[in-house]
Design an enzyme around this catalytic site. Structure first.
Site, PDB file in Angstrom:
ATOM      1  N   GLY B 245      -4.167   1.045  24.302  1.00  0.00           N
ATOM      2  CA  GLY B 245      -2.917   1.371  23.610  1.00  0.00           C
ATOM      3  C   GLY B 245      -1.709   1.134  24.494  1.00  0.00           C
ATOM      4  O   GLY B 245      -0.695   0.572  24.068  1.00  0.00           O
ATOM      5  N   GLU B 265       1.087   5.407  32.226  1.00  0.00           N
ATOM      6  CA  GLU B 265      -0.011   5.884  33.063  1.00  0.00           C
ATOM      7  C   GLU B 265      -1.252   5.717  32.212  1.00  0.00           C
ATOM      8  O   GLU B 265      -1.395   6.378  31.186  1.00  0.00           O
ATOM      9  CB  GLU B 265       0.259   7.357  33.403  1.00  0.00           C
ATOM     10  CG  GLU B 265      -0.569   7.873  34.541  1.00  0.00           C
ATOM     11  CD  GLU B 265      -0.861   9.329  34.326  1.00  0.00           C
ATOM     12  OE1 GLU B 265       0.094  10.131  34.275  1.00  0.00           O
ATOM     13  OE2 GLU B 265      -2.056   9.658  34.174  1.00  0.00           O
ATOM     14  N   CYS B 302      -6.438  13.114  34.012  1.00  0.00           N
ATOM     15  CA  CYS B 302      -6.319  11.717  34.455  1.00  0.00           C
ATOM     16  C   CYS B 302      -6.737  11.582  35.912  1.00  0.00           C
ATOM     17  O   CYS B 302      -7.001  10.488  36.392  1.00  0.00           O
ATOM     18  CB  CYS B 302      -4.897  11.204  34.263  1.00  0.00           C
ATOM     19  SG  CYS B 302      -3.647  12.379  34.775  1.00  0.00           S
TER      20      CYS B 302
END
Lengths: 530, 530
Positions: B245, B265, B302
């Site tokens: 995306g 990110e 993350c």
């Protein structure tokens, strides 16, 4: 000095495996006796491989070692000054005084970065000390510094054969940052480039720098240039040139599997606003100083004043009259290349044919066999200007458009219509400050440098310089290509957490042996941490 | 608290003209009673138009005024804490303690930027004073500061419904910089987002901020998200999410006629190196601390440790045994959305089927109706790892791969094979420093943060933080999305030359009324210029 016509890969001169070409003198079309050879794609890859191997070593060099290297390049360039001047004047048709000055600037840039490295705080170190007792969780020790990106490709500019070319600002800032450089040379001055590259090689040998730190290739931008930009070993690109060529390479850089930063300085018209009281007081002086700025480098400066904006009235009439009077005596002069000259002539013809434009005056007529440019000044009513967005585009050469506004509201409307430019200038007296203060926030959004009572043509080498601006003047408006901050294009932050002091980079060590300015617990300090 | 399901355009709640959708509780699939409405393309354009109009005013605000606004958002968020906790736990299946902590972090971020603005030196002012007598040319007065870019689009992340969402770090740093924000909300937590957005609206009203400074839209990323990124009024984008995306939106941002910075990110596996002496001394402790880090947010950080790298031997066997012993007791837990869970399960099945991988252990089996993730730990021989580049890719969820190396050379080879990641961790004793010092230059080229004896899961709010790294961990490795430096993503330099003091921005005026730290003639100083 003997010119070999070869390409340079990792400090070795080699015969290029691509096509051959000759240098030419734009003022008479004469071809060089030497033949230059373009690199093949395989040779370009050999250069990036050597750069990437050299990077592992060079990126770990101390600032002092890199500073010595940069200063040595400057010393070596000074040694070949007369050869550079002789060759560059032949290849570019620029006068000796200009080439001498530009060589001084080029050496000045190298020394400026050496000084920046010696000052030591360019990595902007930040230290946040641990708080082991913090609740609910202990705070770790965190320290921030910067590391170089990796091999950088630099595209030489045609219009500054030294300061924005082989050993120019992009190369100097990348080498200072710790990045090897591969120059894609501009074929408008290949012999000059060879002499400059030889000086870099001499400095590499003297300083014991890994040979892969520098390569210089001749080659077509669409083949060798594109190959370099898309090479996975390349981690950033510096470019000065046209919007068309720059955007094509930018698209390649950001379209890679791993996109890389592309620092392109593309085009700018550098609007100049003549505010009413200043125009009243100085119409004739402005006409004179404007012509001086326009004629610099035959209008081939990226900061050349391409649009003057003023309010109609007697004072503007005085300015136009003064321009009309002075312009016919302005000499025609050879441009950098026959191609640039042709494109300039075409732009002028297009403007001549536009019904909304009025010719103010032309300079001495040009000898097209000598690739000469004739000065051409036009004026346009602001109403028409605002309808024709193409009038904002850069005409590369000595032509300027005067935009005549009804009133200050229309002058502000012209300002608000502007896209991105490198500079905007305001001529203003104290009594103009109200209008100036309305203009400033508008220009702030549109340019990288705002200057008063002058033109953008002088780009000072300074820590306070910004040479860049919103697109299309730059593809990276958040950076500058001139001044010490240009080094920041080639570095990125790395944070060290809870790292033993022995393993920290020197600028982050407790002892701070170089007394670098650091932000420690959000206070500025050059002290050691006890 | 009443949830309207509406979108927010310039502080007004409106019915979206696009499709409707419901929120859902991932732990039981239950749908929300309220219906949420997506924005239409025209509504998205209304939001960017309002933002661009508000920018002219908001960009000129004093730092103090923006600081008060940010602190007021924090106060308003605190007032709705219980509503946020109730709704966010329902929408995300994250526990109350986590949501409470994350809200504290979110308010902390807003206050951190307020403090940065109050400290005043975030624009990095530089002043080079004039030298009218310099030869051959006078030196002008040059002063450098920073201006905000313009309207910023922020894409909320699924995994941090507060700290990387509506009022999260991207929004806080953009607002602090002077940029209006349009949030493209993540539809995994639309009710939470509405409550948070209401707090921002309350702060806007209290502080008299132009209403266009903030909008929040629901909508499909491929339609509304793409529309926002390609809207000419938008000047930068902040994004946290998947590589697929994020890269699609990045391509749109850089493909615009005027390209804009895209701060994405995207993905990171956060390699952890267990050096021999440390593993000898701490195998069991490392197993425990690793499991703690892996289980944070059900492995949906993350910075979650996705790869452990160690050298074969008794100590690694102890670690593997300890992991095998502890893992079966690890609870299955609901992931953020059913889609994320499905994708995690698919990744685990793929790994199960790879002949080169060995399952170390699994946790409690998962209830897929509750979108639960089962912990899955695998090991692989470094020889096989080095042949299968897909093993470096992030598995979003509680699964980790242990890479078993023959010796330190192979461990270094694994390090050298790595692409870009947010963090790398080293567990090391003093006797490991030789190997650590060989690893550091390798990791420096590949990650944004290097940490010792811990995991990257805690991302400290600090001036020294770097949260970013080479692609694909970030699309802009030269920036950070956490910490005070993240404000630099939304500003660019502007240089003022020979500008009357009255017209200069406050941080550049001679008097320096806020005693800001400035670089004056290349020396650091908070003094006024006399």
């Amino acid at each position: 000095m003997n010119i070999s016509g070869k390409i340079l890969i990792a400090s070795e001169w080699l015969q290029g495996e691509g096509n051959n070409f000759n240098a030419s003198n734009p003022s008479n079309g004469q071809q060089s006796s030497e033949t230059f050879s373009n690199a093949s794609t395989a040779q370009a890859q050999a250069a990036t491989l050597a750069a990437s191997q050299a990077f592992d070593i060079y990126s770990q060099y101390s600032d002092q070692k890199k500073a010595t290297f940069l200063r040595t390049i400057g010393i070596e360039l000074e040694k070949v000054r007369s050869a550079i001047v002789q060759r560059a004047t032949w290849e570019t048709a620029l006068p000796e005084s200009r080439i001498n000055g530009e060589l001084g600037r080029t050496i000045g840039q190298l020394n400026m970065f050496a000084q920046l490295l010696e000052d030591g705080d360019w990595k902007r170190p930040v230290i946040d000390l641990a708080q082991p007792d913090r609740q609910p969780l202990p705070k770790p020790d965190i320290r921030l510094t910067q590391v170089p990106l990796g091999p950088v490709v630099v595209f030489s500019a045609s219009n500054f054969p030294l300061a924005f070319s082989v050993a120019g600002g992009d190369t100097a800032s990348a080498l200072a940052a710790g990045c090897p450089v591969i120059v894609k040379n501009h074929n408008a001055h290949p012999g000059t480039s060879e002499i400059v590259a030889s000086a870099i090689v001499a400095a590499i040998k003297q300083c014991g720098i890994p040979s892969g730190v520098f390569s210089m290739l001749h080659g077509d931008g669409r083949i060798i240039g594109a190959g370099l930009v898309t090479d996975p070993k390349v981690k950033a690109v510096g470019f000065t040139g046209s919007i068309t060529g720059g955007r094509a390479l930018y698209n390649l850089a950001v379209g890679r599997p791993e996109p890389i930063p592309f620092y392109g300085e593309l085009g700018s018209t550098n609007p100049v606003f003549l505010l009413p009281k200043s125009l009243d007081a100085n119409a004739e002086e402005i006409a004179s100083s404007f012509i001086g700025a326009l004629m610099m480098g035959v209008g081939q400066f990226c900061t050349s004043p391409g649009i003057l904006i003023a309010i109609k009235g007697q004072s503007l009439n005085r300015l136009l009259a003064s321009l009309a009077e002075k312009t016919p005596a302005l000499n025609a002069a050879s441009m950098l290349t026959a191609g640039i000259c042709k494109s300039y002539q075409q732009s002028c013809l297009t403007r001549e044919a536009m019904p909304s434009l009025t010719k103010i005056a032309s300079g001495e007529s040009a000898d097209s066999k000598a690739s000469q440019a004739q000065v051409n000044l036009f004026s346009v009513d602001a109403v028409d200007y605002l309808k024709q967005t193409e009038l904002e585009e850069e005409v590369f050469g000595p032509s300027t458009l005067v935009v005549c506004c009804e009133d200050s509201d229309q002058l502000l409307a012209v300002a608000k219509s502007l896209g991105g430019h490198l500079t905007a200038a305001l001529f203003s007296e104290e009594a103009d400050q109200d209008l100036a203060s309305q203009l400033l926030p508008v220009l702030q959004q549109r340019v990288g440098r705002i200057l008063f009572d002058g033109y953008g043509t002088g780009v000072e080498l300074s820590s306070a310089m910004s040479h860049g601006g919103p697109y299309p003047s730059s593809t990276a408006s958040q950076t500058t290509s001139v001044g010490t901050r240009s080094i920041e294009r080639f570095i990125r932050p790395v944070c060290y957490q809870n790292t033993p002091d022995a393993l920290l980079p020197i600028e982050l060590k407790n002892a701070n042996p170089d007394s670098v300015m650091r932000l420690v617990n959000n206070k500025w300090s050059t002290d050691a941490i006890s």
